[in-house]
Design a protein around this motif. Sequence first.
Motif, mmCIF file in Angstrom:
data_model
loop_
_atom_site.group_PDB
_atom_site.id
_atom_site.type_symbol
_atom_site.label_atom_id
_atom_site.label_comp_id
_atom_site.label_asym_id
_atom_site.label_seq_id
_atom_site.Cartn_x
_atom_site.Cartn_y
_atom_site.Cartn_z
ATOM 1 N N SER A 37 -29.067 -37.310 4.078
ATOM 2 C CA SER A 37 -28.560 -37.499 5.371
ATOM 3 C C SER A 37 -29.306 -36.626 6.374
ATOM 4 O O SER A 37 -28.988 -36.689 7.430
ATOM 5 N N ASP A 38 -29.836 -35.563 5.717
ATOM 6 C CA ASP A 38 -30.444 -34.399 6.517
ATOM 7 C C ASP A 38 -31.706 -34.206 6.629
ATOM 8 O O ASP A 38 -32.573 -33.749 7.349
ATOM 9 N N ARG A 40 -35.346 -35.117 8.061
ATOM 10 C CA ARG A 40 -36.014 -35.639 9.322
ATOM 11 C C ARG A 40 -37.354 -36.053 8.777
ATOM 12 O O ARG A 40 -37.775 -36.774 9.914
ATOM 13 N N ARG A 57 -31.387 -40.121 9.659
ATOM 14 C CA ARG A 57 -32.157 -38.934 10.707
ATOM 15 C C ARG A 57 -33.206 -38.993 10.333
ATOM 16 O O ARG A 57 -33.977 -38.114 11.142
ATOM 17 N N GLU A 59 -37.223 -39.091 11.260
ATOM 18 C CA GLU A 59 -37.812 -39.097 12.497
ATOM 19 C C GLU A 59 -39.136 -39.457 12.345
ATOM 20 O O GLU A 59 -39.942 -40.201 13.254
#
Length: 308
Positions: A37-38, A40, A57, A59
């Motif tokens: 979940s963290d 990027r 999350r 990117e």
Amino acid sequence: MILVHTPNPKEVSAYLELFRAAMPERQFVDLEHAQLSDIRHLVTWGLPDGLLADMPRLEALFALGAGVDKLMTRPDLPADLPVYRLLDGGMAAQMTEYIRYGVLGYQRNMDLYRRQQATGQWRKLAPRLPGDIRVGILGLGEIGSAVAQSLARDGYQLSGWSRSPKNIETVRCLHGEAGLAQLLAESQVLACVLPSTPDTRGLLNRQRLEALPQGAMLINAGRGDLLDQDALLALLDNGHLRCAQLDVFAEEPLPADHPLWRHPAVAITPHVAAITLRQPAVEQIVAGLRQLAAGLPAAGLVQRAQGY
């Protein structure tokens, strides 16, 4: 947090060491130690199915390869996720060596001498110079352009083809359907380094292979789904094509009972023409991460409509 994943744990460990040394200000983790979940940014090759859905999350995704056809067809790939591919990663030099090996072998008749050896024939064939051989390169991206320029410097009659117009120093560039027809008609050696896209799949069908000159050679180091393998076998058997050097196949590994394995005019390698080298790949991806962090565009952004 940046997740680094390949199916090989030893390879992941090697990549983590390089990334952490090159970019100590960022946190690089493997799948075992990642809080999905963290995450990027993702650096990957061979990601397990469905895992992208657990990274809300995320990117950007950096692929550890130049070809991204399998990645782009994943059902869990978000439609708006930027995907970046390697533009070289040490592959251009390897691809040049692989194709030069095939072209030089054709020029020096090594394929014919191997067949003579199998039947105990001692017969000298007429020598040829590089300038006597017309070579066509299908695909003039970063890697294909490097291959074409290198072979042109070797003295071969070199032409290259791409779908859209290109202007490459020392390379005669053709494009579009008319350009493809011209390249095929002229090429004694046709070397393919195209990616797999909706436009390129099945490109080398029987009709286009028959457009090559009598006695031509095919080198395929692009993707296996570009080539009609049955048509290739038929044209090798009837003598229209002299030989083939194949690194990629419609099904990999190539099944052990496939007739390509045993054909006297075919040389096979197991998808090794150009393998990603870790240090150049890490340097390119780290540069991309830094560009994104600075709000700048990063190199290698995949255009989804084109597939590369």
